[in-house]
Design a protein around this motif. Structure first.
Motif, PDB file in Angstrom:
ATOM      1  N   LEU A   1       0.831  -1.205   0.000  1.00 17.49           N
ATOM      2  CA  LEU A   1       0.000   0.000   0.000  1.00 17.49           C
ATOM      3  C   LEU A   1       0.870   1.260   0.000  1.00 17.49           C
ATOM      4  O   LEU A   1       0.578   2.223  -0.729  1.00 17.49           O
ATOM      5  CB  LEU A   1      -0.916  -0.012   1.223  1.00 17.49           C
ATOM      6  CG  LEU A   1      -1.821   1.212   1.408  1.00 17.49           C
ATOM      7  CD1 LEU A   1      -2.745   1.380   0.204  1.00 17.49           C
ATOM      8  CD2 LEU A   1      -2.625   1.093   2.698  1.00 17.49           C
TER       9      LEU A   1
ATOM     10  N   THR B   1      -6.590   1.483  -3.945  1.00 15.42           N
ATOM     11  CA  THR B   1      -7.845   0.963  -3.385  1.00 15.42           C
ATOM     12  C   THR B   1      -7.770  -0.550  -3.177  1.00 15.42           C
ATOM     13  O   THR B   1      -8.194  -1.077  -2.134  1.00 15.42           O
ATOM     14  CB  THR B   1      -9.016   1.299  -4.311  1.00 15.42           C
ATOM     15  OG1 THR B   1      -9.102   2.717  -4.479  1.00 15.42           O
ATOM     16  CG2 THR B   1     -10.332   0.785  -3.736  1.00 15.42           C
ATOM     17  N   GLN B   2      -7.218  -1.252  -4.157  1.00 16.09           N
ATOM     18  CA  GLN B   2      -7.088  -2.709  -4.033  1.00 16.09           C
ATOM     19  C   GLN B   2      -6.179  -3.086  -2.872  1.00 16.09           C
ATOM     20  O   GLN B   2      -6.475  -4.015  -2.105  1.00 16.09           O
ATOM     21  CB  GLN B   2      -6.551  -3.288  -5.344  1.00 16.09           C
ATOM     22  CG  GLN B   2      -7.529  -3.202  -6.501  1.00 16.09           C
ATOM     23  CD  GLN B   2      -6.911  -3.627  -7.822  1.00 16.09           C
ATOM     24  OE1 GLN B   2      -5.690  -3.608  -7.997  1.00 16.09           O
ATOM     25  NE2 GLN B   2      -7.754  -4.013  -8.772  1.00 16.09           N
ATOM     26  N   ASN B   3      -5.069  -2.364  -2.724  1.00 18.47           N
ATOM     27  CA  ASN B   3      -4.146  -2.667  -1.631  1.00 18.47           C
ATOM     28  C   ASN B   3      -4.751  -2.313  -0.273  1.00 18.47           C
ATOM     29  O   ASN B   3      -4.477  -2.988   0.723  1.00 18.47           O
ATOM     30  CB  ASN B   3      -2.827  -1.917  -1.829  1.00 18.47           C
ATOM     31  CG  ASN B   3      -1.974  -2.536  -2.928  1.00 18.47           C
ATOM     32  OD1 ASN B   3      -2.064  -3.736  -3.183  1.00 18.47           O
ATOM     33  ND2 ASN B   3      -1.166  -1.728  -3.583  1.00 18.47           N
ATOM     34  N   GLU B   4      -5.572  -1.264  -0.224  1.00 18.54           N
ATOM     35  CA  GLU B   4      -6.273  -0.955   1.028  1.00 18.54           C
ATOM     36  C   GLU B   4      -7.218  -2.097   1.409  1.00 18.54           C
ATOM     37  O   GLU B   4      -7.308  -2.464   2.598  1.00 18.54           O
ATOM     38  CB  GLU B   4      -7.051   0.351   0.873  1.00 18.54           C
ATOM     39  CG  GLU B   4      -6.165   1.584   0.850  1.00 18.54           C
ATOM     40  CD  GLU B   4      -6.944   2.860   0.594  1.00 18.54           C
ATOM     41  OE1 GLU B   4      -6.417   3.954   0.857  1.00 18.54           O
ATOM     42  OE2 GLU B   4      -8.101   2.750   0.117  1.00 18.54           O
ATOM     43  N   ASN B   5      -7.890  -2.654   0.427  1.00 20.40           N
ATOM     44  CA  ASN B   5      -8.771  -3.801   0.698  1.00 20.40           C
ATOM     45  C   ASN B   5      -7.968  -5.019   1.135  1.00 20.40           C
ATOM     46  O   ASN B   5      -8.401  -5.783   2.012  1.00 20.40           O
ATOM     47  CB  ASN B   5      -9.591  -4.133  -0.545  1.00 20.40           C
ATOM     48  CG  ASN B   5     -10.587  -3.035  -0.897  1.00 20.40           C
ATOM     49  OD1 ASN B   5     -11.027  -2.285  -0.025  1.00 20.40           O
ATOM     50  ND2 ASN B   5     -10.937  -2.927  -2.170  1.00 20.40           N
ATOM     51  N   ASN B   6      -6.800  -5.212   0.527  1.00 21.01           N
ATOM     52  CA  ASN B   6      -5.944  -6.332   0.916  1.00 21.01           C
ATOM     53  C   ASN B   6      -5.436  -6.179   2.348  1.00 21.01           C
ATOM     54  O   ASN B   6      -5.326  -7.157   3.086  1.00 21.01           O
ATOM     55  CB  ASN B   6      -4.762  -6.456  -0.046  1.00 21.01           C
ATOM     56  CG  ASN B   6      -5.191  -6.912  -1.423  1.00 21.01           C
ATOM     57  OD1 ASN B   6      -6.220  -7.558  -1.584  1.00 21.01           O
ATOM     58  ND2 ASN B   6      -4.407  -6.573  -2.441  1.00 21.01           N
TER      59      ASN B   6
ATOM     60  N   ALA C   1      -7.038  -4.592   4.743  1.00 16.79           N
ATOM     61  CA  ALA C   1      -8.193  -4.867   5.604  1.00 16.79           C
ATOM     62  C   ALA C   1      -8.434  -6.368   5.730  1.00 16.79           C
ATOM     63  O   ALA C   1      -8.733  -6.876   6.824  1.00 16.79           O
ATOM     64  CB  ALA C   1      -9.438  -4.175   5.057  1.00 16.79           C
ATOM     65  N   ALA C   2      -8.282  -7.105   4.621  1.00 15.55           N
ATOM     66  CA  ALA C   2      -8.472  -8.559   4.664  1.00 15.55           C
ATOM     67  C   ALA C   2      -7.390  -9.232   5.515  1.00 15.55           C
ATOM     68  O   ALA C   2      -7.673 -10.170   6.271  1.00 15.55           O
ATOM     69  CB  ALA C   2      -8.463  -9.127   3.245  1.00 15.55           C
TER      70      ALA C   2
ATOM     71  N   THR D   1     -12.892  -4.182  14.432  1.00 18.33           N
ATOM     72  CA  THR D   1     -12.905  -4.348  12.979  1.00 18.33           C
ATOM     73  C   THR D   1     -11.546  -4.103  12.352  1.00 18.33           C
ATOM     74  O   THR D   1     -11.346  -4.389  11.172  1.00 18.33           O
ATOM     75  CB  THR D   1     -13.922  -3.380  12.342  1.00 18.33           C
ATOM     76  OG1 THR D   1     -13.591  -2.034  12.728  1.00 18.33           O
ATOM     77  CG2 THR D   1     -15.337  -3.708  12.815  1.00 18.33           C
ATOM     78  N   THR D   2     -10.600  -3.560  13.121  1.00 22.57           N
ATOM     79  CA  THR D   2      -9.264  -3.313  12.594  1.00 22.57           C
ATOM     80  C   THR D   2      -8.252  -3.446  13.721  1.00 22.57           C
ATOM     81  O   THR D   2      -8.628  -3.514  14.901  1.00 22.57           O
ATOM     82  CB  THR D   2      -9.162  -1.913  11.956  1.00 22.57           C
ATOM     83  OG1 THR D   2      -7.889  -1.772  11.299  1.00 22.57           O
ATOM     84  CG2 THR D   2      -9.316  -0.831  13.003  1.00 22.57           C
TER      85      THR D   2
END
Length: 441
Positions: free
Chosen positions: A143, A189-194, A196-197, A212-213
């Motif tokens: 990220l 955006t994709q790396n932010e989702n990664n 979070a996962a 949640t985090t």
């Protein structure tokens, strides 16, 4: 207070030791192994208590109708009457083929094996937490790299837009710069989702509820020119690991328990000798005084009807359908199976260490080379950026240089984290305190 506590958990910065300690304390599967430990401990304690004499008390109250035997004098009577008996028995085994002694030893080995298995599960959980912990660092690193690429694309887009307004470049160049910026924004955006996962995976491994985090402390290694000096000794690591790795010790203890269980089965072929003693008395409605014809009182009958006995009992197994010898044969098979499982565990451990050593040697070389490659790409991109600003190269060439830099940074970060996990794992098998499991108990 609950909301404040949850907020503190979500804002707290967790180290790897903190994550492991919390996971071990709150993992439900580990609780199941703890229950198994408690059950094996009680089994062992009971095997020791089985050496004590067996003492039992007995009492009954009987009412007999019609034709029956008088328990007082064994005469046949036709009248209804009742009787009340009391008995106290004690029995102790003098010899039973050493079965009880071997049972104590076998249950002790199994109790220790259960403890080692529970510890092994803690270490497995710790490795899963460590993997999830470094996955977060990897995703956060990607990220950061993608955000840096986005900043470069934003700067270039602003520059090209100004040049288009001044008539120095065609509008097609602006479209190319905008396309590169949008691609980088999508990657962010994709790396932010990664990220979070990856954080969710760590939260689940820790069984961290109502959050949640999670924020973790970075523990990356620094680039070092001497990173490939260390050479792990496979045989030395295996020799150390075989002495303390819980699953190896557990299987070794199970193999020892199987030998004692074979001795228990063989003990069934020997005669058994036991000593017993007892005290009994009773009250009978048919027991009357010859002079008065009245039933003798309860107190007097309890005192007068006392009977005591002692004796020894010898039991010699002769046939019993050959069942005792069959159990011996079956237990021999179980002992060989336990020994084979012990050998399998040692073999698997050796293979694992062999793979870790080979992987470590490769990763150290890859890390040094990827660091050199990344540093070269940084210089290349800086030069390309300056050439692009002067109009010496196209936007396509600049994006190619930028992508090569991002790829080299990603490769270096991935190798860096894989090397960190590899070295931590080898440190564990070397007997070093990688995980603070004791603190989490």
């Amino acid at each position: 207070m609950i909301l404040i506590s949850n907020t503190m958990y979500s804002q707290e910065s967790w180290s790897l030791d903190d994550c492991v300690a919390y996971a071990v304390d709150h993992n439900l599967q580990l609780k199941d192994f703890k229950y198994n430990q408690d059950a094996n401990k009680e089994t062992y304690r009971q095997s020791v208590r089985n050496l004590l004499p067996s003492i039992n008390a007995f009492s009954d109250y009987n009412i007999r109708y019609g034709r029956s035997v008088d328990p007082n004098n064994n005469n046949i009577v036709n009248t209804d009457f009742f009787s009340n008996n009391y008995r106290l028995n004690a029995e102790i085994d003098l010899f039973r083929g050493f079965q009880k002694i071997n049972t104590i030893k076998a249950s002790k080995f199994l109790n220790k094996a259960a403890n080692e298995e529970a510890l092994h599960q803690k270490y497995l959980l710790a490795f899963r937490v460590m993997s999830a912990f470094y996955d977060i660092q990897f995703m956060e690193g990607l990220l950061t790299i993608s955000k840096e690429q986005e900043e470069v694309s934003t700067t270039n887009y602003t520059l090209v837009k100004r040049q288009v307004e001044l008539g120095q470049k065609a509008k097609a160049d602006l479209y190319e710069a905008e396309s590169a910026l949008l691609a980088d924004q999508l990657l962010v955006t994709q790396n932010e989702n990664n990220v979070a996962a990856a954080k969710l995976k760590l939260i689940q491994e820790m069984n961290l509820e109502d959050v949640t985090t999670i924020s973790i402390q970075s523990s990356l290694i620094e680039a070092d020119d001497n990173v490939d000096i260390f050479k792990a000794n496979r045989d030395s690591i295996y020799s150390k690991a075989a002495t303390f790795v819980p699953i190896i010790k557990a299987q070794e203890l199970k193999a020892k328990a199987a030998k004692k269980q074979l001795a228990i089965a063989r003990g069934g072929l020997y005669p058994s000798l036991s000593f017993f003693a007892g005290y009994q008395t009773g009250y009978f409605e048919t027991n009357v005084n010859d002079n008065t014809g009245r039933v003798i009182s309860f107190k007097n009958q309890i005192k007068d009807n006392v009977s005591k006995y002692v004796g020894v009992s010898l039991n010699i197994p002769i046939s019993n359908g050959w069942s005792n010898r069959s159990r011996v044969k079956q237990q021999k098979v179980e002992m060989m199976r336990a020994d084979n499982n012990f050998d399998i565990q040692k073999q698997e451990l050796f293979k694992l260490i062999q793979q870790l050593v080979q992987e470590g040697d490769a990763l150290r070389s890859e890390y040094r080379q990827s660091s050199q490659k990344m540093n070269a790409q940084v210089l290349t991109f800086k030069i390309a950026q300056k050439r692009y600003e002067k109009g010496l190269i196209s936007a396509i060439e600049l994006n190619q240089s930028k992508n090569l830099l991002a790829n080299s940074q990603n490769e270096n970060l991935q190798v860096q984290l894989r090397l960190k996990v590899n070295e931590s794992t080898l440190d564990f098998y070397n007997g070093l305190p990688v995980f603070n499991i004791n603190r989490a108990q």
